[in-house]
Design an enzyme around this catalytic site. Sequence first.
Site, short mmCIF file in Angstrom:
data_model
loop_
_atom_site.label_atom_id
_atom_site.label_comp_id
_atom_site.label_asym_id
_atom_site.label_seq_id
_atom_site.Cartn_x
_atom_site.Cartn_y
_atom_site.Cartn_z
N PRO A 137 0.82 -1.22 0.00
CA PRO A 137 0.00 0.00 0.00
C PRO A 137 0.85 1.27 0.00
O PRO A 137 0.34 2.36 -0.24
CB PRO A 137 -0.85 -0.11 1.27
CG PRO A 137 -0.38 -1.29 2.02
CD PRO A 137 0.58 -2.06 1.19
N ASP A 142 -11.27 1.63 -24.25
CA ASP A 142 -11.49 1.36 -22.82
C ASP A 142 -11.58 2.67 -22.04
O ASP A 142 -10.97 3.67 -22.43
CB ASP A 142 -10.29 0.59 -22.22
CG ASP A 142 -10.32 -0.88 -22.54
OD1 ASP A 142 -11.33 -1.36 -23.07
OD2 ASP A 142 -9.31 -1.55 -22.25
N GLU A 193 2.59 -7.78 7.76
CA GLU A 193 2.69 -6.32 7.88
C GLU A 193 3.59 -5.68 6.84
O GLU A 193 3.80 -4.48 6.87
CB GLU A 193 3.20 -5.94 9.28
CG GLU A 193 2.27 -6.33 10.40
CD GLU A 193 0.91 -5.67 10.28
OE1 GLU A 193 0.85 -4.43 10.20
OE2 GLU A 193 -0.09 -6.39 10.26
N ARG A 203 -4.26 -7.57 -21.23
CA ARG A 203 -5.21 -7.19 -22.28
C ARG A 203 -4.62 -6.13 -23.23
O ARG A 203 -5.15 -5.90 -24.31
CB ARG A 203 -6.56 -6.74 -21.72
CG ARG A 203 -6.49 -5.55 -20.79
CD ARG A 203 -7.86 -5.19 -20.22
NE ARG A 203 -8.64 -4.40 -21.15
CZ ARG A 203 -9.71 -4.84 -21.79
NH1 ARG A 203 -10.14 -6.06 -21.63
NH2 ARG A 203 -10.36 -4.05 -22.62
N1 ADE Z 1 -0.82 -5.17 -0.23
C1 ADE Z 1 -1.68 -4.78 0.73
N2 ADE Z 1 -2.47 -3.78 0.33
C2 ADE Z 1 -2.09 -3.48 -0.96
C3 ADE Z 1 -2.50 -2.52 -1.90
N3 ADE Z 1 -3.46 -1.64 -1.65
N4 ADE Z 1 -1.89 -2.52 -3.10
C4 ADE Z 1 -0.91 -3.40 -3.37
N5 ADE Z 1 -0.46 -4.32 -2.52
C5 ADE Z 1 -1.05 -4.36 -1.30
#
Ligand code: ADE
Length: 226
Positions: free
Chosen positions: A89, A169, A116, A154
């Site tokens: 994230p 798209d 984590e 794709r």
């Molecule tokens: N791993 C955990 N959350 C994630 C996300 N939002 N994007 C990519 N990998 C992740």
Amino acid sequence: MRIDILTLFPEMFESTLGCSILKRAQEKAIVDIILTNIRDFATDSYRKVDDKPYGGGPGMVMMPGPVFDCAEHVRKLSSEKGRVILLTPQGQKFTQEKAGQLSKEKRLIFITGKYEGFDERIRIGLGAEQISIGDYVLNGGELAVMVIIDTIVRLLPDALGDEDSPKDDSFSEGLLEYPQYTRPEVFRGMKVPEILLSGDHKKIAQWRHQQAIERTKKFRPDLLKE
Ligand code: ADE
């Protein structure tokens, strides 16, 4: 294109890679997708791949040893060095534009982690870039890799059938896609717009472009600002 996926859960990919366009693209040798289990590179008898964070705190962190050994093993499987991507994230947000860039690479190596996150030395030592699919936290990177691969494949030449094209798209021109209709002409009192039945391709193209702008204004005004 060759895509390597390093994961603790290769079985999660079976249905995604075994269906539809992703399946066909592999059968047509447009893309090779190879799964490698990080746990096979654990060095202790418990096959441990994660540990508690130094400094305390909740959860478990992916240990550098097994991930490094796995990545180094996988790298040697092809002469193409490949771009190493960690799913987290904290990464740069994935977009259609990013998908277009990645689709031009010869080789991509995705590393997914549970828990984590990754020991920071994995990112630094492997020279990995980080990608996030959105501002929310998944239990692991597997679903994120599936989203990214689905989007990239794709775009590869010949991955879609003749009748499909990624050029219209949503997002490909910075706009949402125009509304689509198919048979029947009238459904529960709702009619297909007359213009689409006119056979006038120039007018239809203009109408679709106008609709794309209006829909983007209405549903995703943030895209127009960008
Ligand atoms: N791993 C955990 N959350 C994630 C996300 N939002 N994007 C990519 N990998 C992740």
